[in-house]
Design a protein around this motif. Structure first.
Motif, PDB file in Angstrom:
ATOM      1  N   ILE A  71      -3.114   5.410  -4.129  1.00 41.84           N
ATOM      2  CA  ILE A  71      -2.219   6.005  -3.140  1.00 41.84           C
ATOM      3  C   ILE A  71      -2.203   7.509  -3.370  1.00 41.84           C
ATOM      4  CG2 ILE A  71       0.193   6.163  -2.369  1.00 41.84           C
ATOM      5  CD1 ILE A  71       0.546   3.237  -3.389  1.00 41.84           C
ATOM      6  N   GLU A  90       4.679  -0.845   2.005  1.00 39.82           N
ATOM      7  CA  GLU A  90       3.734  -0.645   3.103  1.00 39.82           C
ATOM      8  C   GLU A  90       2.291  -0.540   2.580  1.00 39.82           C
ATOM      9  OE1 GLU A  90       4.878   2.790   5.414  1.00 39.82           O
ATOM     10  OE2 GLU A  90       3.052   2.689   6.637  1.00 39.82           O
ATOM     11  N   ALA A  91       2.116   0.186   1.491  1.00 35.13           N
ATOM     12  CA  ALA A  91       0.771   0.358   0.909  1.00 35.13           C
ATOM     13  C   ALA A  91       0.224  -0.968   0.383  1.00 35.13           C
ATOM     14  CB  ALA A  91       0.818   1.398  -0.209  1.00 35.13           C
ATOM     15  N   TRP A 109      -5.294   4.470   0.048  1.00 33.73           N
ATOM     16  CA  TRP A 109      -4.197   4.513   1.026  1.00 33.73           C
ATOM     17  C   TRP A 109      -3.547   5.901   0.973  1.00 33.73           C
ATOM     18  CZ3 TRP A 109       1.258   4.660   1.597  1.00 33.73           C
ATOM     19  CH2 TRP A 109       1.729   4.174   2.823  1.00 33.73           C
ATOM     20  N   LEU A 123      -5.931  -0.205  -6.068  1.00 34.84           N
ATOM     21  CA  LEU A 123      -5.341   0.544  -4.961  1.00 34.84           C
ATOM     22  C   LEU A 123      -5.013   1.964  -5.426  1.00 34.84           C
ATOM     23  CD1 LEU A 123      -3.947   0.704  -2.134  1.00 34.84           C
ATOM     24  CD2 LEU A 123      -1.901  -0.285  -3.203  1.00 34.84           C
ATOM     25  N   HIS A 169       7.667   2.633   1.254  1.00 33.87           N
ATOM     26  CA  HIS A 169       6.298   3.155   1.303  1.00 33.87           C
ATOM     27  C   HIS A 169       5.373   2.413   0.354  1.00 33.87           C
ATOM     28  CE1 HIS A 169       8.925   6.597   2.598  1.00 33.87           C
ATOM     29  NE2 HIS A 169       8.202   6.337   3.678  1.00 33.87           N
ATOM     30  N   THR A 180      -0.033  10.793  -1.775  1.00 34.39           N
ATOM     31  CA  THR A 180       1.006  11.237  -0.844  1.00 34.39           C
ATOM     32  C   THR A 180       0.700  12.641  -0.329  1.00 34.39           C
ATOM     33  OG1 THR A 180       2.349  12.045  -2.693  1.00 34.39           O
ATOM     34  CG2 THR A 180       2.783   9.806  -1.937  1.00 34.39           C
ATOM     35  N   THR A 223      -0.955   8.765   2.704  1.00 34.08           N
ATOM     36  CA  THR A 223       0.239   8.886   3.551  1.00 34.08           C
ATOM     37  C   THR A 223       0.690  10.341   3.642  1.00 34.08           C
ATOM     38  OG1 THR A 223       2.551   8.239   3.823  1.00 34.08           O
ATOM     39  CG2 THR A 223       1.720   8.303   1.564  1.00 34.08           C
TER      40      THR A 223
END
Ligand code: V0D
Length: 260
Positions: free
Chosen positions: A205, A243-244, A227, A203, A240, A207, A229
């Motif tokens: 992420i 959520e991810a 992912w 994964l 957060h 931001t 955001t």
């Protein structure tokens, strides 16, 4: 007094979050989570603060995210803290950034040791100021006996340079006869990268609303779930990350774990 209590220790997650954490732990957790921690400057600008104030706030979020990742049973957390491009920023900002590892470790290293976290680093060590390098190497040394979460900082890291260096190393080993060209496959090539001892991220992420990789782990992210955001890194909280991971688990369920 109230303030002192607040600063003293982070409160436990509220019960709705606790429930979500328990749910997450029943399904497949991403073993390796990588994060591009973007938006510190924008966070500061919104508050009319200097950029360094955003970086400092972002450092606290590193601590919080590490704690939750460990609690969730994530095995590796790779954090993009400084890219090879970041040297182009104003000297005073770079100088400040290079003090953050010492400040972070000065405050949190005992906790990391206590919590069985292993500190690691990928990136070019040779250009780092010695005070920065020494602090990181001490942390790596002090936590090398741990076998919990690997907290892997990507610092002065750039993926294209990493790949070129790996190619050069492969060529050298072919010339010297250590390796035969016919042996080279994806798995052997991976072993020449800085991430040789780590599985690829499951994964990624990022931001702060930017939808690009910015030269981060180009080879390693081939099959990774992304992912993105809008949340700025200093505002990134337990909610957060949860959520991810929930989004990751939903995708896993949809595709039945079939990769490729
Ligand atoms: C600033 C947001 C922790 C991103 C997080 C030198 C930019 C805060 C570290 C750190 C930075 C690095 C190595 C280590 C321990 C801590 C860090 C940098 C920037 C770049 F062993 N936060 N942090 N390093 N920021």
């Amino acid at each position: 007094m109230l303030n002192r209590i607040k600063l003293w220790k982070k409160p436990n997650p509220s019960s709705p979050l606790r429930d979500r954490i328990e749910q997450i732990k029943k399904a497949a957790i991403p073993e390796h989570v990588a994060i591009i921690m973007d938006g510190n400057g924008r966070w500061a600008k919104k508050r009319a603060l200097p950029r360094i104030a955003g970086h400092h706030e972002g450092m606290k979020v590193v601590r919080n995210t590490t704690k939750l990742a460990n609690q969730l049973g994530i095995k590796v957390l790779t954090l993009y803290a400084f890219s090879t491009e970041n040297w182009k920023r104003p000297k005073m900002e770079v100088d400040y950034l290079m003090k953050l590892p010492e400040e972070f470790l000065g405050t949190f290293l005992p906790e990391l040791v206590e919590e069985n976290v292993q500190v690691k680093m990928i990136g070019y060590k040779d250009q780092l100021p010695l005070h920065t390098l020494h602090a990181i190497e001490k942390a790596i040394e002090d936590t090398k006996g741990n076998d919990g979460l690997i907290l892997n900082f990507a610092l002065n890291y750039g993926s294209r340079a990493e790949i070129i260096d790996a190619v050069k190393h492969v060529l050298k080993d072919c010339k010297s006869g250590i390796m035969n060209e016919s042996e080279l496959d994806e798995s052997l090539f991976s072993s020449y990268l800085m991430t040789s001892k780590l599985a690829d991220p499951d994964l990624l992420i990022r931001t702060s609303g930017e939808i690009r990789l910015s030269n981060f782990m180009l080879w390693q992210l081939a099959y990774t779930e992304f992912w993105f955001t809008e949340v700025l890194w200093p505002d990134f909280s337990d909610e957060h990350l949860i959520e991810a991971v929930e989004a990751f688990q939903k995708r896993q369920r949809r595709f039945g774990g079939v990769k490729g």
